[in-house]
Design a protein around this motif. Sequence first.
Motif, mmCIF file in Angstrom:
data_model
loop_
_atom_site.group_PDB
_atom_site.id
_atom_site.type_symbol
_atom_site.label_atom_id
_atom_site.label_comp_id
_atom_site.label_asym_id
_atom_site.label_seq_id
_atom_site.Cartn_x
_atom_site.Cartn_y
_atom_site.Cartn_z
ATOM 1 N N LEU A 57 0.843 -1.195 0.000
ATOM 2 C CA LEU A 57 0.000 0.000 0.000
ATOM 3 C C LEU A 57 0.873 1.237 0.000
ATOM 4 N N LYS A 64 -6.399 6.419 4.761
ATOM 5 C CA LYS A 64 -5.994 5.182 4.086
ATOM 6 C C LYS A 64 -5.560 4.125 5.105
ATOM 7 N N ARG A 82 -8.737 2.772 6.656
ATOM 8 C CA ARG A 82 -9.493 1.952 5.703
ATOM 9 C C ARG A 82 -8.907 0.546 5.588
ATOM 10 N N TYR A 83 -7.593 0.452 5.559
ATOM 11 C CA TYR A 83 -6.948 -0.844 5.339
ATOM 12 C C TYR A 83 -6.418 -1.495 6.617
#
Length: 160
Positions: free
Chosen positions: A108, A122, A125-126
């Motif tokens: 990522l 981000k 989210r992950y």
Amino acid sequence: MENLENALGKYHEIKLKHVIPPINTMPVVCCNDPIIKVMEILRSRHHVWVINCEEEGSLLGVIKYLSVIDFLLPPDKHNLYIGSTRSALKSVIGGAKTAKEVMEKNALAINHNATVLEALIKMKRYGIQILAVLDDDERLIGEISLKILINKFLSLCLAQ
């Protein structure tokens, strides 16, 4: 409390390129480097970024600390099911020799012009704590971790 809110507002707008540490302080290997070099780095780090050194540092993947288990297990000790032979192939006994053969290809990443807020979103989210930071040509130029972000926030709060 108002000072904290002001610091947070400024913090969210900071571009990542102004926060990331120098690349020479990061755990980085070339894709053709041997697994032993990867393991030497993983003794003291939780990940290693894998780059293509022949293409000026384009990010190819990441190797995480827990991946060492896959390196050290013999192929027959991996949980295999249809479509999952990848971890068995990462075994040294299974023939893996280079960083490229054992890396996770989908590291990522985020652009260096993104903001701290975008990085936090981000990460949330992950469910991760670190992102590769890439320049506009998709080359690895840094990393941003939750630890770096915490330190930056505290420095802003303490400066007020």
